[in-house]
Design an enzyme around this catalytic site. Structure first.
Site: not given
Ligand code: TGC
Ligand code: FAD
Length: 366
Positions: A112-113, A346
């Site tokens: 998942f990218g 996440e």
């Molecule tokens: P925002 O305006 O809040 O939302 C945009 C649109 O999305 C809807 N929405 C959601 N829908 C479903 N589930 C959720 N959790 C949702 N949160 C928001 C929202 O209603 C809106 O919809 P619409 O129809 O109005 O357009 O968006 P924002 O740009 O203000 O961002 C909010 C924020 C910061 C919470 C979000 O960007 C965020 O969660 N950032 C963190 C990114 C993150 O978690 N990345 C993870 C990457 S994948 C990964 O890490 C996999 S690790 C895998 C593993 O090894 O287990």
């Molecule tokens: P950044 O977003 O650069 O954040 C840096 C720091 O700033 C953090 O401490 C954060 O909390 C803080 N910060 C950010 N915004 C704010 C704010 N507004 N106010 C105050 N503090 C803030 N991603 C995928 O898409 N798919 C995957 O499969 C996946 N697997 C992963 C596996 C591993 C082992 C790891 C380490 C990461 C993975 N990720 C994946 C990415 C992961 O989701 C990101 O690392 C995570 O979302 C944080 O993004 P970043 O590392 O770019 O940190």
């Protein structure tokens, strides 16, 4: 039954090898067919060869797997919640038929990218983009920190288009698409993490997820995976507590076992309290999910609380083992190092705190 059978798999097949895998920085891919045979891949999906289990069963699967190692749970989370779920929820019938049965059998690994090198917390600021070329799309960009990236046969890549963010299913071997493993990690060493590169990658329209446009697509997948993580990390904490119970009863200091000290018992009791509270939170979340009433903010609360709980317990367990706590012979340091990733991916702890803050105040402070 689900908990017991996954628990047996962890005891018999994961625990004997996982410490060595961690040391060798190796994902035990040989376990994938066994995970598949137990129905653990895409376990919540009905049909397409998937088990069709309920949300709490999925939670228990994650809890047991992460008692083994966060890397094994990560594999299952990504395959199930981040790749199979979106195909099932947003894919065409043709996409479901083409990919889901093979993914359930473990013959096709997904990734998942979403995250990009310039910052993962703000995916709305995505640079990877897709442009129309006739009936096809041309994608350029890069993704960073992608679990399973370099072993995946199928990458779900999210890219910006003129219509908004869309999901593209890119098969391994597609010209211009490559994945490079990220080496030298101190965390999740028994899991594959990679960078993805997209250089004029041609993707046919039939490989675009038709059912969703916008950031809500990937965020909906994250809600599923974060739910599983809220359960999973409890297993890592349980493994640390189990290790401490045997260690503190066997180690003798000042003429009595460590377990005879009130200060030690209080720390063990605190861990049991935190683990039990986290389980109840996860269980209630699962009940809400089953009833279709689970909100993203509730998931943020649970992901934050339970990751923090598990990381604190792993760090405390490391301390209570003294010097042995830094040894590969004991599990807490491996869980502690893994949980540094789990509390980051996440959505970082801060992102989930700000999500809760926004829910409470109505003010967006990101
Ligand atoms: P925002 O305006 O809040 O939302 C945009 C649109 O999305 C809807 N929405 C959601 N829908 C479903 N589930 C959720 N959790 C949702 N949160 C928001 C929202 O209603 C809106 O919809 P619409 O129809 O109005 O357009 O968006 P924002 O740009 O203000 O961002 C909010 C924020 C910061 C919470 C979000 O960007 C965020 O969660 N950032 C963190 C990114 C993150 O978690 N990345 C993870 C990457 S994948 C990964 O890490 C996999 S690790 C895998 C593993 O090894 O287990
Ligand atoms: P950044 O977003 O650069 O954040 C840096 C720091 O700033 C953090 O401490 C954060 O909390 C803080 N910060 C950010 N915004 C704010 C704010 N507004 N106010 C105050 N503090 C803030 N991603 C995928 O898409 N798919 C995957 O499969 C996946 N697997 C992963 C596996 C591993 C082992 C790891 C380490 C990461 C993975 N990720 C994946 C990415 C992961 O989701 C990101 O690392 C995570 O979302 C944080 O993004 P970043 O590392 O770019 O940190």
């Amino acid at each position: 039954m689900v908990q017991d059978s996954v628990g047996r798999l962890v005891d018999e097949r994961v625990l004997p090898i996982i410490q060595k895998c961690f040391e060798e920085h190796r994902f035990p891919q040989e376990l994938v067919p066994e995970l598949a045979a137990l129905g653990l891949l895409g376990s919540s999906i009905h049909g397409y060869g998937c088990a069709g289990l309920n949300a709490i069963a999925y939670g228990l699967i994650c809890q047991q797997l992460e008692r083994g190692d966060s890397g094994i749970r990560s594999f299952v989370s990504v395959q199930s919640s981040l790749c199979m779920y979106p195909i099932d929820a947003f894919g065409s019938e043709q996409q479901k038929q083409r990919y889901l049965p093979r993914m359930a059998r473990g013959e096709l690994i997904g990734c998942f990218g979403l995250t990009e090198p310039h910052g993962g917390s703000d995916p709305a600021n995505m640079k990877t983009h897709a442009q129309r070329r006739g009936s096809d799309w041309v994608i350029n960009g890069a993704k960073m920190w992608i679990t399973n990236g370099s072993i995946a046969g199928l990458a779900l890549v999210w890219a910006r288009t003129e219509q908004g963010i869309r999901g593209f299913l890119i098969e391994k071997g597609t010209p211009g698409f490559s994945a490079s493993p990220i080496e030298r990690k101190f965390s999740l060493r028994a899991s594959v993490t990679a960078a993805l590169f997209l250089d004029n990658v041609l993707v046919p329209e039939q490989n675009v997820l038709p059912g969703v446009i916008g950031l809500k697509g990937p965020l909906a997948c994250l809600t599923q995976a974060r739910y599983g993580i809220s359960w999973g990390v409890i297993g890592a904490a349980q493994a640390c507590l189990a290790q401490l119970l045997s260690y503190t009863s066997e180690r003798s200091l000042f003429g009595r076992s460590l377990a005879h000290n009130q200060a030690i018992q209080i720390r063990l009791a605190q861990m049991a309290r935190q683990i039990t509270s986290a389980q109840l939170l996860a269980l209630q979340l699962g009940r809400l999910k089953e009833a279709g009433r689970m909100s993203p903010a509730q998931v943020s609360l649970a992901k934050w609380n339970n990751c923090r709980m598990a990381l604190d317990i792993a760090r405390d367990a490391r301390d209570m083992l003294g010097g042995s706590g830094i040894s590969a012979e004991y599990v807490p340091i491996r869980h502690m190092l893994n949980l540094e990733s789990v509390i980051t991916y996440e959505g970082t702890e801060t992102i989930h705190q700000l999500t809760l803050g926004r829910e409470l105040t109505g003010v967006n402070a990101f």
